[in-house]
Write a protein that holds these residues in place. Structure first.
Motif, PDB file in Angstrom:
ATOM      1  N   SER A  82       0.807  -1.286  -0.007  1.00  0.00           N
ATOM      2  CA  SER A  82      -0.112  -0.081  -0.112  1.00  0.00           C
ATOM      3  C   SER A  82       0.772   1.370  -0.046  1.00  0.00           C
ATOM      4  CB  SER A  82      -0.913   0.212   1.073  1.00  0.00           C
ATOM      5  OG  SER A  82      -0.132   0.164   2.413  1.00  0.00           O
ATOM      6  N   ILE A  85      -0.425   3.763   2.622  1.00  0.00           N
ATOM      7  CA  ILE A  85      -1.712   4.479   2.463  1.00  0.00           C
ATOM      8  C   ILE A  85      -2.761   3.759   2.131  1.00  0.00           C
ATOM      9  CG2 ILE A  85      -2.767   6.328   0.884  1.00  0.00           C
ATOM     10  CD1 ILE A  85       0.161   7.234   0.285  1.00  0.00           C
ATOM     11  N   PRO A  87      -5.889   2.062   0.626  1.00  0.00           N
ATOM     12  CA  PRO A  87      -6.388   2.035  -0.547  1.00  0.00           C
ATOM     13  C   PRO A  87      -7.785   2.447  -0.566  1.00  0.00           C
ATOM     14  CG  PRO A  87      -5.918  -0.166   0.002  1.00  0.00           C
ATOM     15  CD  PRO A  87      -5.321   0.578   1.002  1.00  0.00           C
ATOM     16  N   THR A  90      -7.418   6.831   1.803  1.00  0.00           N
ATOM     17  CA  THR A  90      -6.077   7.293   1.724  1.00  0.00           C
ATOM     18  C   THR A  90      -5.634   7.989   2.975  1.00  0.00           C
ATOM     19  OG1 THR A  90      -7.254   9.466   0.918  1.00  0.00           O
ATOM     20  CG2 THR A  90      -6.723   7.935  -0.935  1.00  0.00           C
ATOM     21  N   HIS A  92      -3.052   7.951   5.924  1.00  0.00           N
ATOM     22  CA  HIS A  92      -1.602   7.480   6.133  1.00  0.00           C
ATOM     23  C   HIS A  92      -1.469   6.463   7.209  1.00  0.00           C
ATOM     24  CE1 HIS A  92       0.039   9.973   2.839  1.00  0.00           C
ATOM     25  NE2 HIS A  92      -0.966  10.589   2.926  1.00  0.00           N
TER      26      HIS A  92
END
Length: 112
Positions: A82, A85, A87, A90, A92
């Motif tokens: 990923s 992040i 998917p 978004t 973190h």
């Protein structure tokens, strides 16, 4: 929140715990040994009476990561690919978590 229970010493509804609680500490990991999500290895060790098991590479397609923000489950392989992040939303993730993969996942020695 989604219907997935997270065990351990969570301090908020995004899976942060008493051990790891920065803005980026927003994942929980399903432990192979008990099929329960915990925010971290320490939470699992403190609350269970059994040895932990790591996920074998052959099962990296299993959903075993929970994003604490959107509550979507990710497979181990999707999580590892990923780029830290989510998917789905978004958000973190903490890139430092990769330093602890060996506690949760079967990894090569060079990844420890």
């Amino acid at each position: 929140m989604g219907g997935v229970n997270v065990y351990g010493q969570s301090v908020d509804d995004q899976t942060r715990c008493v051990h790891w609680h920065s803005d980026l500490d927003i994942i929980a990991i399903k432990f192979k040994c008990c099929n329960r999500y915990y925010p971290c290895f320490s939470c699992h060790e403190e609350e269970t009476d059994h040895e932990h098991q790591v996920w074998p590479r052959s099962e990296f397609d299993q959903n075993a990561i929970l994003c604490g923000v959107c509550r979507k489950e990710l497979s181990i392989e999707d999580y590892m690919a990923s780029g830290n992040i989510c998917p789905h939303c978004t958000s973190h993730f903490n890139p430092g978590c990769s330093n602890h993969y060996y506690l949760y996942f079967e990894v090569n020695d060079h990844m420890k």
